[in-house]
Design a protein around this motif. Structure first.
Motif, PDB file in Angstrom:
ATOM      1  N   GLY A  43       0.807  -1.214   0.000  1.00  0.00           N
ATOM      2  CA  GLY A  43       0.000   0.000   0.000  1.00  0.00           C
ATOM      3  C   GLY A  43       0.840   1.263   0.000  1.00  0.00           C
ATOM      4  N   TRP A  44       2.065   1.162   0.491  1.00  0.00           N
ATOM      5  CA  TRP A  44       2.989   2.311   0.523  1.00  0.00           C
ATOM      6  C   TRP A  44       3.891   2.358  -0.705  1.00  0.00           C
ATOM      7  CZ3 TRP A  44       4.523   0.672   6.084  1.00  0.00           C
ATOM      8  CH2 TRP A  44       3.493   1.020   6.963  1.00  0.00           C
ATOM      9  N   GLY A  45       3.629   1.514  -1.707  1.00  0.00           N
ATOM     10  CA  GLY A  45       4.369   1.579  -2.960  1.00  0.00           C
ATOM     11  C   GLY A  45       5.564   0.651  -3.054  1.00  0.00           C
ATOM     12  N   TYR A  46       5.614  -0.380  -2.241  1.00  0.00           N
ATOM     13  CA  TYR A  46       6.716  -1.342  -2.287  1.00  0.00           C
ATOM     14  C   TYR A  46       6.281  -2.598  -3.030  1.00  0.00           C
ATOM     15  CZ  TYR A  46       9.366   1.176   1.303  1.00  0.00           C
ATOM     16  OH  TYR A  46      10.078   2.120   2.003  1.00  0.00           O
ATOM     17  N   LEU A  47       7.234  -3.220  -3.718  1.00  0.00           N
ATOM     18  CA  LEU A  47       7.060  -4.587  -4.198  1.00  0.00           C
ATOM     19  C   LEU A  47       7.518  -5.471  -3.057  1.00  0.00           C
ATOM     20  CD1 LEU A  47       8.683  -4.199  -7.724  1.00  0.00           C
ATOM     21  CD2 LEU A  47       6.253  -4.211  -7.175  1.00  0.00           C
ATOM     22  N   ARG A  64      10.796  -3.624  -1.630  1.00  0.00           N
ATOM     23  CA  ARG A  64      11.591  -2.775  -2.524  1.00  0.00           C
ATOM     24  C   ARG A  64      10.670  -1.713  -3.097  1.00  0.00           C
ATOM     25  NH1 ARG A  64      11.932  -2.306  -7.848  1.00  0.00           N
ATOM     26  NH2 ARG A  64      13.842  -1.588  -8.800  1.00  0.00           N
ATOM     27  N   ARG A  65      11.031  -0.452  -2.840  1.00  0.00           N
ATOM     28  CA  ARG A  65      10.182   0.638  -3.324  1.00  0.00           C
ATOM     29  C   ARG A  65      10.175   0.648  -4.843  1.00  0.00           C
ATOM     30  NH1 ARG A  65       8.092   4.781  -0.608  1.00  0.00           N
ATOM     31  NH2 ARG A  65       9.584   4.680   1.100  1.00  0.00           N
ATOM     32  N   ASP A  73      15.484   3.936   2.621  1.00  0.00           N
ATOM     33  CA  ASP A  73      14.294   3.114   2.820  1.00  0.00           C
ATOM     34  C   ASP A  73      13.708   2.574   1.514  1.00  0.00           C
ATOM     35  OD1 ASP A  73      13.342   5.528   1.926  1.00  0.00           O
ATOM     36  OD2 ASP A  73      11.769   5.709   3.419  1.00  0.00           O
ATOM     37  N   ASP A  74      14.493   2.600   0.446  1.00  0.00           N
ATOM     38  CA  ASP A  74      14.054   1.951  -0.784  1.00  0.00           C
ATOM     39  C   ASP A  74      13.950   0.436  -0.585  1.00  0.00           C
ATOM     40  OD1 ASP A  74      13.747   4.238  -2.285  1.00  0.00           O
ATOM     41  OD2 ASP A  74      15.688   4.062  -3.296  1.00  0.00           O
ATOM     42  N   PHE A  75      14.703  -0.094   0.372  1.00  0.00           N
ATOM     43  CA  PHE A  75      14.695  -1.523   0.672  1.00  0.00           C
ATOM     44  C   PHE A  75      14.405  -1.712   2.157  1.00  0.00           C
ATOM     45  CE2 PHE A  75      17.418  -0.890  -2.959  1.00  0.00           C
ATOM     46  CZ  PHE A  75      16.981  -1.858  -3.836  1.00  0.00           C
ATOM     47  N   ILE A  76      13.494  -2.611   2.469  1.00  0.00           N
ATOM     48  CA  ILE A  76      13.156  -2.935   3.858  1.00  0.00           C
ATOM     49  C   ILE A  76      13.171  -4.452   4.004  1.00  0.00           C
ATOM     50  CG2 ILE A  76      11.335  -2.923   5.603  1.00  0.00           C
ATOM     51  CD1 ILE A  76      10.470  -0.217   4.570  1.00  0.00           C
TER      52      ILE A  76
END
Length: 96
Positions: A43-47, A64-65, A73-76
């Motif tokens: 929902g926040w735009g991550y794959l 991954r954003r 925070d492109d990767f979590i």
């Protein structure tokens, strides 16, 4: 002015409640929390991917954003633990 000790006795302890917790999932199955967290990331735009191996360890959720923003925070990477039957005790560890 009332006595401090008397006032403190009126404050319930953390987690004290007369109500039975309503849990809409099997508290012994941590997959529920993984699904909820992955859905939030999407929902926040991550794959997202779940239960993937990175650096030789299995992780619960990887995000991954999309598109990348060249930000940390492109990767979590998250390890999700649902140790109790109450939603108050759900814990998510996030590493950027």
């Amino acid at each position: 002015m009332s006595d401090l000790a008397e006032e403190l006795q009126q404050i319930p302890a953390v987690g004290d409640t007369d109500e039975e917790p309503t849990v809409d999932h099997d508290p012994t199955n941590g997959r529920w929390l993984e699904t909820e967290f992955a859905t939030a990331l999407e929902g926040w735009g991550y794959l997202t991917a779940r239960n993937e191996h990175i650096f030789g360890l299995e992780t619960d959720v990887i995000g991954r954003r999309n598109p990348l923003r060249d930000e940390p925070d492109d990767f979590i990477v998250a390890e999700c633990k649902d140790w109790h039957t109450s939603l108050d005790s759900v814990q998510i560890r996030i590493e950027k």
